[in-house]
Design a protein around this motif. Sequence first.
Motif, short mmCIF file in Angstrom:
data_model
loop_
_atom_site.label_atom_id
_atom_site.label_comp_id
_atom_site.label_asym_id
_atom_site.label_seq_id
_atom_site.Cartn_x
_atom_site.Cartn_y
_atom_site.Cartn_z
N GLY A 199 -27.82 5.60 8.15
CA GLY A 199 -28.70 4.63 8.79
C GLY A 199 -28.67 3.23 8.23
O GLY A 199 -29.14 2.29 8.89
N SER A 200 -28.14 3.06 7.02
CA SER A 200 -28.11 1.72 6.43
C SER A 200 -26.78 1.02 6.62
O SER A 200 -26.57 -0.08 6.10
CB SER A 200 -28.42 1.82 4.92
OG SER A 200 -27.45 2.61 4.27
N THR A 227 -31.52 5.02 14.34
CA THR A 227 -31.79 6.42 14.69
C THR A 227 -31.55 6.59 16.18
O THR A 227 -31.45 5.61 16.93
CB THR A 227 -33.23 6.81 14.36
OG1 THR A 227 -34.12 6.08 15.22
CG2 THR A 227 -33.57 6.56 12.90
N ARG A 259 -35.09 3.52 6.39
CA ARG A 259 -33.68 3.60 6.74
C ARG A 259 -32.75 3.81 5.53
O ARG A 259 -31.71 4.45 5.63
CB ARG A 259 -33.28 2.30 7.46
CG ARG A 259 -32.02 2.40 8.29
CD ARG A 259 -31.80 1.11 9.05
NE ARG A 259 -33.02 0.66 9.68
CZ ARG A 259 -33.50 1.17 10.82
NH1 ARG A 259 -32.84 2.12 11.43
NH2 ARG A 259 -34.62 0.72 11.34
N ASP A 418 -36.29 -0.89 6.32
CA ASP A 418 -35.13 -0.59 5.50
C ASP A 418 -35.57 -0.02 4.15
O ASP A 418 -36.71 -0.17 3.75
CB ASP A 418 -34.29 -1.86 5.28
CG ASP A 418 -33.58 -2.27 6.57
OD1 ASP A 418 -33.38 -1.41 7.44
OD2 ASP A 418 -33.25 -3.47 6.68
#
Length: 418
Positions: A199-200, A227, A259, A418
């Motif tokens: 996700g990052s 996502t 995230r 984040d």
Amino acid sequence: MVSNSVFKNTVLFLVLAIVSCGNSAIKHKDPKTYPTNEATTANRPKEPILTGADNFEKYQSLLSGKKIGIVTNPTSIVNYDGDKQKLSKPHHLVDFLLKNKLDVVKIFAPEHGFRGTADAGELIKDGKDTQTGLPIISLYGNNKKPKPEQLKQIDVMVFDLQDVGARFYTYISSLHYVMEACAEENIPLIVLDRPNPNGSIIDGPILEKEFTSFVGMHPIPVLHGMTIGEYARMINGEKWLKNGVQSQLEVIACTNYKRTMPYSLPVKPSPNLPNDQSINLYASLCLFEGTNVSMGRGTDKQFQIYGSPFLPKSDFSFTPGPNLGAKDPVHNGKVCYGEDLSGIPKVTNLQLKWLIKAFSETSDKKVFFNSFFSKLAGTQKLQQQIESGLPETAIRKSWEKGLNSFKKMRTAYLIYED
């Protein structure tokens, strides 16, 4: 004199060591010790991450009294009941909804099937679930978009699949078609969100329109950093569905999730992504699908190794053979030489160095790439850049403008910090 207990422990250790080294398909002449790839405890959440499916109290009322269709596979796992009490054992979402007296009437299965055992690209047939008796409709092969007649008697559709954050991972393509079909038939869609294990990471070339296919349907980079719930919001907001229709979309978000948190999937998302390392390396090594190089299908290190009979002999080799998820793997029965990446540290961007190295060392560069490569890359430029010998830094530089535009667009649809 050695005590009896010490002797037994020594024997047990030796037996375990022998068993752990027993795979003869993959050979190292010079084994190396790599740093571990475990997330540090400092980054772990204080409270457990709850997926959308775990937040039953947020969607129970949306399903009550409705006839429910569900897009699902083995990753649709529920761990908590409506009172946030952990279940004694994980339940599949279908079983969980039925247990809670909700009226599930039809299952829709994406690539790899409802039970998740089909090969990548294998035709999935309609059928019936042996455990529940529910009809299963395939969303792969010739029926990627649900037909109006397949949506009859459905009042609400639930979508719950574990994505891995890569453009060519086809669950987001199935999401597109399900959203489109539901919008056209005026059926509300509920997406139960799940963390993106990559996700990052936002990286890679942006898909160009002429290379649109089921392995790339939207103008996004290879790694999108969202996502599947956030991605559904983007599909809707950017009006990417046919004729600009928009879905009646409800995203049930995860809780206690950011995230950048490490997230280890409890169930492998598809047959050839067996662990965290394969999921992390998937986007980088999947580009080899558009070449004559194997990325480990037909071994027990899928998407953690790469090699081919056309690369120079080296200290590492493997021989692909039929297994679950790869009935006829590339280079079946042939010795492949390359690299073992199963122990390297976690990557934080799309890696090109292995692709560039393999191209530079292959015995015949004219047959290295195939026509599928540009669909995976989303552009012809990447192949041209590699063939011309352009340095990786220059290739990455060419992505910057597209990535910056995507990141700006993406902010409007994010749910998590984040």
